[in-house]
Write a protein that holds these residues in place. Structure first.
Motif, PDB file in Angstrom:
ATOM      1  N   ARG A  60       0.855  -1.177   0.000  1.00  0.00           N
ATOM      2  CA  ARG A  60       0.000   0.000   0.000  1.00  0.00           C
ATOM      3  C   ARG A  60       0.892   1.228   0.000  1.00  0.00           C
ATOM      4  O   ARG A  60       1.994   1.210   0.545  1.00  0.00           O
ATOM      5  CB  ARG A  60      -0.931   0.029   1.227  1.00  0.00           C
ATOM      6  CG  ARG A  60      -1.922  -1.122   1.292  1.00  0.00           C
ATOM      7  CD  ARG A  60      -2.919  -1.090   0.152  1.00  0.00           C
ATOM      8  NE  ARG A  60      -3.892  -2.173   0.268  1.00  0.00           N
ATOM      9  CZ  ARG A  60      -3.742  -3.380  -0.243  1.00  0.00           C
ATOM     10  NH1 ARG A  60      -2.629  -3.676  -0.914  1.00  0.00           N
ATOM     11  NH2 ARG A  60      -4.679  -4.293  -0.106  1.00  0.00           N
ATOM     12  N   ALA A  61       0.386   2.312  -0.632  1.00  0.00           N
ATOM     13  CA  ALA A  61       1.143   3.556  -0.743  1.00  0.00           C
ATOM     14  C   ALA A  61       0.497   4.628   0.121  1.00  0.00           C
ATOM     15  O   ALA A  61      -0.702   4.895   0.002  1.00  0.00           O
ATOM     16  CB  ALA A  61       1.210   4.016  -2.197  1.00  0.00           C
ATOM     17  N   VAL A  62       1.303   5.232   0.988  1.00  0.00           N
ATOM     18  CA  VAL A  62       0.866   6.374   1.793  1.00  0.00           C
ATOM     19  C   VAL A  62       1.384   7.627   1.096  1.00  0.00           C
ATOM     20  O   VAL A  62       2.591   7.859   1.040  1.00  0.00           O
ATOM     21  CB  VAL A  62       1.390   6.279   3.232  1.00  0.00           C
ATOM     22  CG1 VAL A  62       0.917   7.473   4.054  1.00  0.00           C
ATOM     23  CG2 VAL A  62       0.939   4.976   3.873  1.00  0.00           C
ATOM     24  N   VAL A  63       0.479   8.424   0.554  1.00  0.00           N
ATOM     25  CA  VAL A  63       0.836   9.586  -0.261  1.00  0.00           C
ATOM     26  C   VAL A  63       0.795  10.840   0.595  1.00  0.00           C
ATOM     27  O   VAL A  63      -0.198  11.090   1.299  1.00  0.00           O
ATOM     28  CB  VAL A  63      -0.109   9.720  -1.470  1.00  0.00           C
ATOM     29  CG1 VAL A  63       0.282  10.930  -2.325  1.00  0.00           C
ATOM     30  CG2 VAL A  63      -0.087   8.444  -2.313  1.00  0.00           C
ATOM     31  N   GLY A  72      -7.688   9.461   4.151  1.00  0.00           N
ATOM     32  CA  GLY A  72      -7.701   8.677   5.376  1.00  0.00           C
ATOM     33  C   GLY A  72      -7.313   7.228   5.202  1.00  0.00           C
ATOM     34  O   GLY A  72      -7.264   6.493   6.191  1.00  0.00           O
ATOM     35  N   LYS A  73      -7.053   6.792   4.007  1.00  0.00           N
ATOM     36  CA  LYS A  73      -6.644   5.411   3.779  1.00  0.00           C
ATOM     37  C   LYS A  73      -5.552   5.379   2.724  1.00  0.00           C
ATOM     38  O   LYS A  73      -5.468   6.264   1.864  1.00  0.00           O
ATOM     39  CB  LYS A  73      -7.834   4.558   3.342  1.00  0.00           C
ATOM     40  CG  LYS A  73      -8.474   5.004   2.043  1.00  0.00           C
ATOM     41  CD  LYS A  73      -9.652   4.105   1.691  1.00  0.00           C
ATOM     42  CE  LYS A  73     -10.287   4.528   0.366  1.00  0.00           C
ATOM     43  NZ  LYS A  73     -11.432   3.643   0.009  1.00  0.00           N
ATOM     44  N   PRO A  74      -4.706   4.366   2.735  1.00  0.00           N
ATOM     45  CA  PRO A  74      -3.623   4.289   1.751  1.00  0.00           C
ATOM     46  C   PRO A  74      -4.164   3.944   0.371  1.00  0.00           C
ATOM     47  O   PRO A  74      -5.292   3.469   0.209  1.00  0.00           O
ATOM     48  CB  PRO A  74      -2.730   3.176   2.302  1.00  0.00           C
ATOM     49  CG  PRO A  74      -3.638   2.333   3.120  1.00  0.00           C
ATOM     50  CD  PRO A  74      -4.646   3.275   3.720  1.00  0.00           C
ATOM     51  N   LYS A  75      -3.337   4.161  -0.619  1.00  0.00           N
ATOM     52  CA  LYS A  75      -3.727   3.908  -2.005  1.00  0.00           C
ATOM     53  C   LYS A  75      -3.112   2.602  -2.491  1.00  0.00           C
ATOM     54  O   LYS A  75      -2.058   2.187  -2.048  1.00  0.00           O
ATOM     55  CB  LYS A  75      -3.278   5.057  -2.894  1.00  0.00           C
ATOM     56  CG  LYS A  75      -3.980   6.367  -2.600  1.00  0.00           C
ATOM     57  CD  LYS A  75      -3.569   7.448  -3.586  1.00  0.00           C
ATOM     58  CE  LYS A  75      -4.310   8.757  -3.316  1.00  0.00           C
ATOM     59  NZ  LYS A  75      -3.931   9.823  -4.285  1.00  0.00           N
ATOM     60  N   GLY A  76      -3.785   2.006  -3.466  1.00  0.00           N
ATOM     61  CA  GLY A  76      -3.318   0.761  -4.048  1.00  0.00           C
ATOM     62  C   GLY A  76      -4.187  -0.404  -3.609  1.00  0.00           C
ATOM     63  O   GLY A  76      -5.092  -0.251  -2.785  1.00  0.00           O
ATOM     64  N   PRO A  77      -3.933  -1.579  -4.176  1.00  0.00           N
ATOM     65  CA  PRO A  77      -2.888  -1.853  -5.182  1.00  0.00           C
ATOM     66  C   PRO A  77      -3.335  -1.457  -6.590  1.00  0.00           C
ATOM     67  O   PRO A  77      -4.491  -1.127  -6.816  1.00  0.00           O
ATOM     68  CB  PRO A  77      -2.722  -3.362  -5.064  1.00  0.00           C
ATOM     69  CG  PRO A  77      -4.082  -3.840  -4.638  1.00  0.00           C
ATOM     70  CD  PRO A  77      -4.651  -2.777  -3.750  1.00  0.00           C
ATOM     71  N   LEU A  90       5.230   6.651   0.273  1.00  0.00           N
ATOM     72  CA  LEU A  90       5.991   5.568   0.889  1.00  0.00           C
ATOM     73  C   LEU A  90       5.233   4.268   0.702  1.00  0.00           C
ATOM     74  O   LEU A  90       4.021   4.211   0.949  1.00  0.00           O
ATOM     75  CB  LEU A  90       6.208   5.828   2.384  1.00  0.00           C
ATOM     76  CG  LEU A  90       7.097   7.016   2.760  1.00  0.00           C
ATOM     77  CD1 LEU A  90       7.113   7.198   4.274  1.00  0.00           C
ATOM     78  CD2 LEU A  90       8.515   6.817   2.235  1.00  0.00           C
ATOM     79  N   LYS A  91       5.936   3.230   0.288  1.00  0.00           N
ATOM     80  CA  LYS A  91       5.334   1.909   0.147  1.00  0.00           C
ATOM     81  C   LYS A  91       5.438   1.155   1.472  1.00  0.00           C
ATOM     82  O   LYS A  91       6.477   1.166   2.130  1.00  0.00           O
ATOM     83  CB  LYS A  91       6.032   1.113  -0.949  1.00  0.00           C
ATOM     84  CG  LYS A  91       5.763   1.615  -2.361  1.00  0.00           C
ATOM     85  CD  LYS A  91       6.439   0.715  -3.384  1.00  0.00           C
ATOM     86  CE  LYS A  91       6.180   1.198  -4.806  1.00  0.00           C
ATOM     87  NZ  LYS A  91       6.817   0.309  -5.812  1.00  0.00           N
ATOM     88  N   VAL A  92       4.360   0.502   1.818  1.00  0.00           N
ATOM     89  CA  VAL A  92       4.304  -0.286   3.052  1.00  0.00           C
ATOM     90  C   VAL A  92       3.959  -1.711   2.684  1.00  0.00           C
ATOM     91  O   VAL A  92       2.957  -1.958   1.996  1.00  0.00           O
ATOM     92  CB  VAL A  92       3.268   0.291   4.033  1.00  0.00           C
ATOM     93  CG1 VAL A  92       3.213  -0.563   5.294  1.00  0.00           C
ATOM     94  CG2 VAL A  92       3.606   1.727   4.379  1.00  0.00           C
TER      95      VAL A  92
END
Length: 280
Positions: A60-63, A72-77, A90-92
């Motif tokens: 998941r990506a935190v932009v 409020g939520k990460p992006k992806g996949p 940042l990739k998690v």
């Protein structure tokens, strides 16, 4: 001009949704954001390679846009779009991660020095918390695991550590899970891999175990001799009632010897014949 306006509206719709930015970024921030969007729209065929990012299924990506988390939520996949001048991400990794706890020298409750190591399995369930609430979530989890292992085993005796390893590991897992909840980390399993004792303690425990085994062997041997003596006493009483039983026992013993080893057998003279000669 029409092409530029279309691109600008498209990009502003993608990169600047109404709920994209939490909080006020200020007038300067909006100016920088608009200039970045204009620059991306003007150089659209070239900047597309800098705007499009691919996130794997287990990531998941935190932009961050101008230092703030965009939603409020990460992006992806899949494919995500970012502004090249104002956005960073940042990739998690959301997969289960395992690490070995280095050997920890511990003084137990009964004043015995031992060295214990283990393995911890955990995964990140909230990418935003793991990025925003702690500097390095992996290092923090590893250090907390070491200190928790030392604190828990310091309150246990050596015998309880050796016999209740699963229960102690479960207690450590519960403590770590509660402590790392605010970091977006879920500790799934903790295993105590090895418990090493000093050489002198190993020798003392081996000597103690050997002494216990010898004592048990002597007790078993004594009980066997007692039971054998009782059986012999009962057999002698039976043979006293029937003198011919003693002769049959002689013959049985000789037959047993003959089956094991080839040898010359000498039959004993019956006692009755000796008594008759003595009378004459």
């Amino acid at each position: 001009m029409i092409y530029t306006q279309c691109n600008l509206s498209l990009i502003s719709g993608i990169f600047c949704p109404p709920d994209a930015i939490k909080g006020d970024i200020g007038a300067c921030g909006w100016v920088i954001l608009i200039l970045s969007a204009l620059f991306t729209a003007i150089t659209f065929p070239l900047t597309i390679w800098f705007c499009v990012k691919i996130i794997n299924e287990y990531e998941r990506a935190v932009v961050f846009r101008l230092g703030r988390i965009t939603s409020g939520k990460p992006k992806g996949p899949g494919i995500i779009f970012i502004l090249p001048c104002t956005d960073t991400f940042l990739k998690v990794d959301l997969r289960v991660i395992s690490f070995a706890i280095p050997p920890q020298e511990i003084l137990t409750k009964d004043s015995v020095t031992t060295t214990v190591d283990g393995v911890v399995y955990y995964k990140i369930y909230n990418a935003i918390k793991s990025v925003a609430n702690v500097n390095n979530v992996h290092v923090a989890t590893a250090q907390l695991s070491q200190t928790t292992l030392r604190n828990i085993l310091g309150t246990q005796t050596l015998s309880s550590i050796l016999s209740n390893r699963e229960e102690i590991a479960h207690n450590i897992q519960s403590i770590l899970d509660n402590a790392t909840h605010d970091w977006g980390v879920n500790v799934e399993r903790v295993e105590m891999r090895d418990v090493r004792l000093p050489v002198q303690m190993q020798r003392a425990m081996a000597a103690e175990a050997e002494a216990v085994r010898e004592a048990r062997a002597k007790i078993v041997s004594a009980e066997g001799e007692m039971n054998a003596s009782r059986a012999l006493k009962e057999a002698s009483m039976v043979m006293c009632e029937s003198p011919a039983a003693l002769q049959l026992r002689y013959l049985q013993t000789l037959a047993t010897i003959a089956t094991e080893n080839n040898s010359t057998i000498i039959f004993p003279i019956p006692i009755d014949m000796l008594q008759g000669l003595q009378k004459k």
